[in-house]
Design a protein around this motif. Structure first.
Motif, PDB file in Angstrom:
ATOM      1  N   GLN A 151       0.830  -1.203   0.000  1.00  0.00           N
ATOM      2  CA  GLN A 151       0.000   0.000   0.000  1.00  0.00           C
ATOM      3  C   GLN A 151       0.867   1.255   0.000  1.00  0.00           C
ATOM      4  N   GLY A 152       1.965   1.227   0.768  1.00  0.00           N
ATOM      5  CA  GLY A 152       2.888   2.358   0.772  1.00  0.00           C
ATOM      6  C   GLY A 152       3.553   2.553  -0.581  1.00  0.00           C
ATOM      7  N   LEU A 153       3.930   1.454  -1.220  1.00  0.00           N
ATOM      8  CA  LEU A 153       4.523   1.530  -2.559  1.00  0.00           C
ATOM      9  C   LEU A 153       3.547   2.143  -3.553  1.00  0.00           C
ATOM     10  N   PHE A 154       2.293   1.726  -3.482  1.00  0.00           N
ATOM     11  CA  PHE A 154       1.278   2.285  -4.370  1.00  0.00           C
ATOM     12  C   PHE A 154       1.120   3.788  -4.140  1.00  0.00           C
ATOM     13  N   GLY A 155       1.298   4.221  -2.880  1.00  0.00           N
ATOM     14  CA  GLY A 155       1.207   5.646  -2.583  1.00  0.00           C
ATOM     15  C   GLY A 155       2.290   6.437  -3.288  1.00  0.00           C
ATOM     16  N   TRP A 156       3.524   5.911  -3.273  1.00  0.00           N
ATOM     17  CA  TRP A 156       4.609   6.623  -3.941  1.00  0.00           C
ATOM     18  C   TRP A 156       4.446   6.591  -5.459  1.00  0.00           C
ATOM     19  N   LEU A 157       4.000   5.464  -6.004  1.00  0.00           N
ATOM     20  CA  LEU A 157       3.745   5.396  -7.445  1.00  0.00           C
ATOM     21  C   LEU A 157       2.653   6.378  -7.843  1.00  0.00           C
ATOM     22  N   MET A 158       1.687   6.569  -6.950  1.00  0.00           N
ATOM     23  CA  MET A 158       0.633   7.551  -7.202  1.00  0.00           C
ATOM     24  C   MET A 158       1.226   8.955  -7.293  1.00  0.00           C
ATOM     25  N   VAL A 159       2.076   9.314  -6.328  1.00  0.00           N
ATOM     26  CA  VAL A 159       2.697  10.641  -6.339  1.00  0.00           C
ATOM     27  C   VAL A 159       3.537  10.821  -7.595  1.00  0.00           C
ATOM     28  N   GLN A 160       4.314   9.810  -7.960  1.00  0.00           N
ATOM     29  CA  GLN A 160       5.159   9.910  -9.152  1.00  0.00           C
ATOM     30  C   GLN A 160       4.357  10.210 -10.414  1.00  0.00           C
ATOM     31  N   SER A 161       3.125   9.694 -10.471  1.00  0.00           N
ATOM     32  CA  SER A 161       2.314   9.897 -11.677  1.00  0.00           C
ATOM     33  C   SER A 161       1.959  11.369 -11.885  1.00  0.00           C
ATOM     34  N   GLY A 162       2.023  12.167 -10.822  1.00  0.00           N
ATOM     35  CA  GLY A 162       1.701  13.586 -10.953  1.00  0.00           C
ATOM     36  C   GLY A 162       2.913  14.479 -11.129  1.00  0.00           C
ATOM     37  N   LEU A 163       4.084  13.873 -11.258  1.00  0.00           N
ATOM     38  CA  LEU A 163       5.320  14.657 -11.376  1.00  0.00           C
ATOM     39  C   LEU A 163       5.932  14.595 -12.773  1.00  0.00           C
ATOM     40  N   VAL A 164       5.209  13.996 -13.709  1.00  0.00           N
ATOM     41  CA  VAL A 164       5.757  13.818 -15.054  1.00  0.00           C
ATOM     42  C   VAL A 164       4.884  14.523 -16.090  1.00  0.00           C
ATOM     43  N   GLY A 165       5.508  14.867 -17.208  1.00  0.00           N
ATOM     44  CA  GLY A 165       4.779  15.444 -18.329  1.00  0.00           C
ATOM     45  C   GLY A 165       4.020  16.705 -17.949  1.00  0.00           C
ATOM     46  N   ASP A 166       2.771  16.755 -18.363  1.00  0.00           N
ATOM     47  CA  ASP A 166       1.912  17.902 -18.067  1.00  0.00           C
ATOM     48  C   ASP A 166       0.814  17.534 -17.077  1.00  0.00           C
ATOM     49  N   MET A 167       1.041  16.512 -16.258  1.00  0.00           N
ATOM     50  CA  MET A 167       0.054  16.086 -15.273  1.00  0.00           C
ATOM     51  C   MET A 167      -0.042  17.105 -14.147  1.00  0.00           C
ATOM     52  N   THR A 168      -1.234  17.596 -13.887  1.00  0.00           N
ATOM     53  CA  THR A 168      -1.437  18.528 -12.778  1.00  0.00           C
ATOM     54  C   THR A 168      -2.097  17.839 -11.587  1.00  0.00           C
ATOM     55  N   ASP A 169      -2.384  16.573 -11.727  1.00  0.00           N
ATOM     56  CA  ASP A 169      -2.928  15.751 -10.641  1.00  0.00           C
ATOM     57  C   ASP A 169      -2.331  14.360 -10.763  1.00  0.00           C
ATOM     58  N   VAL A 170      -2.436  13.605  -9.699  1.00  0.00           N
ATOM     59  CA  VAL A 170      -1.983  12.216  -9.765  1.00  0.00           C
ATOM     60  C   VAL A 170      -2.981  11.408 -10.579  1.00  0.00           C
ATOM     61  N   SER A 171      -2.546  10.256 -11.072  1.00  0.00           N
ATOM     62  CA  SER A 171      -3.434   9.349 -11.794  1.00  0.00           C
ATOM     63  C   SER A 171      -4.561   8.886 -10.887  1.00  0.00           C
ATOM     64  N   HIS A 172      -5.803   9.035 -11.346  1.00  0.00           N
ATOM     65  CA  HIS A 172      -6.923   8.583 -10.508  1.00  0.00           C
ATOM     66  C   HIS A 172      -6.961   7.058 -10.414  1.00  0.00           C
ATOM     67  N   PHE A 173      -6.338   6.372 -11.379  1.00  0.00           N
ATOM     68  CA  PHE A 173      -6.250   4.910 -11.276  1.00  0.00           C
ATOM     69  C   PHE A 173      -5.314   4.527 -10.135  1.00  0.00           C
ATOM     70  N   ARG A 174      -4.162   5.190 -10.057  1.00  0.00           N
ATOM     71  CA  ARG A 174      -3.214   4.883  -8.984  1.00  0.00           C
ATOM     72  C   ARG A 174      -3.754   5.346  -7.628  1.00  0.00           C
ATOM     73  N   LEU A 175      -4.482   6.462  -7.624  1.00  0.00           N
ATOM     74  CA  LEU A 175      -5.096   6.907  -6.381  1.00  0.00           C
ATOM     75  C   LEU A 175      -6.072   5.861  -5.867  1.00  0.00           C
ATOM     76  N   SER A 176      -6.891   5.317  -6.760  1.00  0.00           N
ATOM     77  CA  SER A 176      -7.864   4.305  -6.343  1.00  0.00           C
ATOM     78  C   SER A 176      -7.161   3.042  -5.856  1.00  0.00           C
ATOM     79  N   LEU A 177      -6.053   2.682  -6.496  1.00  0.00           N
ATOM     80  CA  LEU A 177      -5.294   1.510  -6.063  1.00  0.00           C
ATOM     81  C   LEU A 177      -4.728   1.734  -4.661  1.00  0.00           C
ATOM     82  N   HIS A 178      -4.211   2.921  -4.418  1.00  0.00           N
ATOM     83  CA  HIS A 178      -3.650   3.285  -3.113  1.00  0.00           C
ATOM     84  C   HIS A 178      -4.735   3.257  -2.032  1.00  0.00           C
ATOM     85  N   LEU A 179      -5.868   3.878  -2.304  1.00  0.00           N
ATOM     86  CA  LEU A 179      -6.943   3.946  -1.316  1.00  0.00           C
ATOM     87  C   LEU A 179      -7.581   2.586  -1.075  1.00  0.00           C
ATOM     88  N   LEU A 180      -7.884   1.860  -2.141  1.00  0.00           N
ATOM     89  CA  LEU A 180      -8.574   0.580  -1.972  1.00  0.00           C
ATOM     90  C   LEU A 180      -7.684  -0.460  -1.293  1.00  0.00           C
TER      91      LEU A 180
END
Length: 362
Positions: A151-180
């Motif tokens: 679950q902690g790993l998924f949290g960091w992968l979620m944060v990483q998804s919002g630090l690349v390209g033109d993403m202004t938010d984290v991936s909602h797929f990774r957020l759901s994986l982290h929360l669920l």
């Protein structure tokens, strides 16, 4: 949620003289409470757009926040390099004081994650060395530890998804994986704690097994939680501020030009609509679960009824308030409590069915 390890009747009596199921139950309930708090703080982190304020993951040095003005300026500079700041936050301007506010919530969320890891791991080692874990449960406790780490790993992968390209938010797929994953961990902690409570009352009790009907309820609830996570990740709560209509319509206008499956997982209006109306299917399933549980554990049945009632009221209030921070955070908090209450009710039903079968075969 049940142990996959065989549990012969000959083992009996919590099976080892050193077993301490009562102490272990209390420990697991404490860890479950920590997870509930983490879910609440995670919701606040999301609602305040704080999740990308810390751009690095330092297991040791990240425990302390910046302690000097130079350190704060350095952290602020890292955040200013993110797509979120460049494309959104910088438009209205952000002061260092405002940055410190969002930094606090992300830092506090990560601090709690570290704390829950210690609160789980250290007592586990203690109980293991002392031989206090009932026979047949060690594998499950290791599995819970692994699930927490995942679950902690998924949290960091979620944060990483919002630090690349033109993403202004984290991936909602990774957020759901982290929360669920966090909610699954919570359910498993509650389930195992109830198994320990069963051993206190009846030393020869076997691990409870989930019933087929409860699995169906769990699937319905999972869909609702998934929709809620996607609504949060896409800020879809802002799609409409009226209820039961959405912007004056019962069914919102939805653009399917990008394809059905893309729209189903990305369109904020459709997801908001599905989340608010699938909730009633979830309520029907939970009422069914509560009624089946009533004969086995009336307290669990009452708790489940109370929690999903509060959940519905807070969901409607979140919409009508224009997604008020504290109402929306309370909605997520009660969502975690709903998962805990559902796991408790399902365990009570499973244990009662198992005891009834054992009595018939005796």
């Amino acid at each position: 949620m049940s142990s996959s390890i065989p549990y012969p009747a000959t083992l009996g009596a919590a099976t080892a003289s050193k077993a301490q199921p009562r102490a272990i139950a209390r420990w697991l309930e404490l860890v479950a409470a920590f997870v509930i708090v983490i879910v609440l703080v995670g919701g606040i982190t999301r609602l305040t757009e704080s999740g990308l304020s810390i751009t690095e993951w330092d297991v040791a040095t990240g425990i302390l926040p910046p302690l000097s003005d130079a350190a704060w300026q350095s952290e602020f500079a890292k955040y200013q390099a993110t797509p979120e700041y460049r494309l959104e936050a910088s438009i209205g301007g952000m002061t260092l004081a405002e940055f410190k506010f969002i930094y606090f919530w992300e830092w506090f969320h990560r601090l709690l994650a570290r704390m829950v890891g210690l609160v789980y791991a250290l007592p586990l080692v203690f109980f293991w060395v002392k031989g206090a874990i009932p026979t047949g449960y060690k594998g499950r406790f290791v599995g819970l530890l692994a699930l927490g780490g995942l679950q902690g790993l998924f949290g960091w992968l979620m944060v990483q998804s919002g630090l690349v390209g033109d993403m202004t938010d984290v991936s909602h797929f990774r957020l759901s994986l982290h929360l669920l994953t966090a909610l699954l961990l919570l359910a498993c902690l509650v389930w195992t704690a109830r198994d320990m409570r069963q051993l206190v009352k009846q030393p020869a009790a076997r691990p409870a097994r989930i019933t087929g009907a409860s699995i169906l309820v769990a699937v319905v609830l999972f869909i609702q939680l998934l929709l809620g996570a996607w609504v949060a990740g896409l800020n879809a709560g802002h799609a409409a501020y009226d209820w039961p209509l959405m912007n004056g319509q019962l069914i919102p206008d939805v653009d399917f030009s990008y394809g059905f499956f893309w729209t189903l997982s990305h369109d904020p209006f459709l997801l908001h609509f599905l989340h608010r109306w699938w909730a009633w299917i979830a309520v029907a399933a939970l009422v069914w679960q509560a009624r089946r549980t009533g004969g086995a554990d009336r307290t669990a049945s009452i708790a489940l009824n109370a929690v999903f009632g509060i959940m519905i009221v807070l969901g409607i209030a979140t919409v009508l308030s224009g997604v008020s921070l504290w109402i929306a955070a309370a909605h997520q908090l009660v969502g975690a409590l709903l998962v805990a209450a559902t796991a408790w009710a399902m365990h009570a039903e499973g244990a009662a069915r198992q005891a009834a079968r054992a009595a018939q075969s005796a």
